[in-house]
Design a protein around this motif. Structure first.
Motif, PDB file in Angstrom:
ATOM      1  N   GLN A 188      -2.287  -5.390  -4.900  1.00 41.90           N
ATOM      2  CA  GLN A 188      -2.056  -6.818  -4.739  1.00 41.90           C
ATOM      3  C   GLN A 188      -3.389  -7.548  -4.675  1.00 41.90           C
ATOM      4  O   GLN A 188      -4.323  -7.082  -4.026  1.00 41.90           O
ATOM      5  N   PRO A 189      -3.494  -8.687  -5.363  1.00 41.23           N
ATOM      6  CA  PRO A 189      -4.756  -9.437  -5.314  1.00 41.23           C
ATOM      7  C   PRO A 189      -4.953 -10.054  -3.938  1.00 41.23           C
ATOM      8  O   PRO A 189      -3.988 -10.317  -3.213  1.00 41.23           O
ATOM      9  N   LYS A 238       0.829  -1.210   0.000  1.00 36.40           N
ATOM     10  CA  LYS A 238       0.000   0.000   0.000  1.00 36.40           C
ATOM     11  C   LYS A 238       0.860   1.256   0.000  1.00 36.40           C
ATOM     12  O   LYS A 238       0.523   2.260  -0.637  1.00 36.40           O
ATOM     13  N   ASP A 239       2.009   1.209   0.721  1.00 26.93           N
ATOM     14  CA  ASP A 239       2.889   2.376   0.800  1.00 26.93           C
ATOM     15  C   ASP A 239       3.437   2.761  -0.570  1.00 26.93           C
ATOM     16  O   ASP A 239       3.647   3.943  -0.854  1.00 26.93           O
TER      17      ASP A 239
END
Length: 287
Positions: A164-165, A158-159
């Motif tokens: 990502q799945p 996230k950063d």
């Protein structure tokens, strides 16, 4: 009745009673004991031991006492669910011991926690410097929960704004050489698919100690014979290689064609596939 026979009967009776009463108390009794639950557990065990060996004592008296000691924490637990003050008194409250990288000595003393014990708890969570900690509390069960400062927290997808799945739980489809149909069905697969995958690996289901299917539908196996090398799943590398070949073919076609319209079409689709590859590489590349 012989004394040893009576002791055997009493032992089995209280073993079954303890098992049922502990199950009644719930999983928390095993996972993390509060002080109240700890005392209750010891007392119930002591009653069972005393009545088992004390042949002059009536067995029903022991069962009644154990039932009362089991009911009491259950009733207190139900009351605690509705009353925070009672819950805090019975189960305890979390205590802040580190704030903004500084140790709160008074709170540490109140919990009778030494600095050595605190540092040991931090080290067990891979934290070796107090100044790296934003916030830390001693939980009611004695464990220490920590929150690192933002600059010391591990980098996440996230950063770096990487999508990502979601990952699904792996399904165990083979255990002790037997196929488990329910998890296989949960994964949306069947025995036919499983047998085909085992044939590719050149092994039989009888030789598989454990077989699991991951989020990507790949089968991984652990064999009884650890000397046999099993190739790793090839679905993702093969898909990546196929996509790369398609992208390279489109570039080649754009160079070879004499049609300007076809050249633009090949280039456009080659660029689209190249962008897709840049997104899929982290997911398809196991290296």
């Amino acid at each position: 009745m012989l004394n040893w026979v009576e002791i055997v009967i009493r032992s089995f009776t209280f073993l079954i009673a303890l098992f049922l009463l502990t199950k009644w108390l719930g999983k928390k009794q095993l996972a993390e004991l509060s002080f109240f639950e700890y005392v209750t557990g010891i007392t119930i065990g002591s009653i069972a031991a005393e009545v088992t060996m004390g042949l002059e004592r009536h067995i029903m008296h022991g069962l009644i006492a154990m039932t009362i000691w089991t009911l009491f924490p259950i009733i207190m637990g139900l009351i605690s669910l509705k009353n925070k003050k009672i819950r805090d008194f019975v189960e305890g409250k979390a205590t802040i011991v580190i704030k903004d990288g500084k140790i709160l000595e008074d709170n540490l003393k109140k919990e009778r926690y030494t600095i050595d014990e605190l540092l040991e708890q931090l080290r067990s969570k891979d934290v070796f410097q107090v100044s790296d900690v934003e916030f830390a509390v001693i939980e009611p069960n004695g464990d220490v929960s920590i929150l690192l400062k933002k600059e010391n927290q591990p980098l996440t997808a996230k950063d770096i704004q990487l999508n990502q799945p979601s990952v699904k739980e792996p399904q165990t489809v083979i255990m002790d050489g037997l196929i488990l149909d329910e998890p296989l069905s949960t994964a949306g697969l069947n025995r036919g698919w499983l047998n085909e995958e085992l044939e590719k690996l050149e092994i039989t289901v009888d030789n598989v100690f454990l077989g699991q299917i991951d989020s990507y539908g790949q089968l991984t196996v652990d064999l009884y014979d650890d000397k046999i090398n099993v190739p790793s799943p090839q679905e993702k590398p093969l898909l990546l290689a196929s996509l790369k070949k398609c992208q390279a073919d489109l570039e080649l076609f754009s160079i070879q064609t004499e049609s300007e319209k076809a050249k633009q079409l090949y280039n456009k689709n080659s660029q689209k596939l190249n962008r897709l590859l840049s997104k899929l590489k982290p997911l398809l590349n196991d290296n």
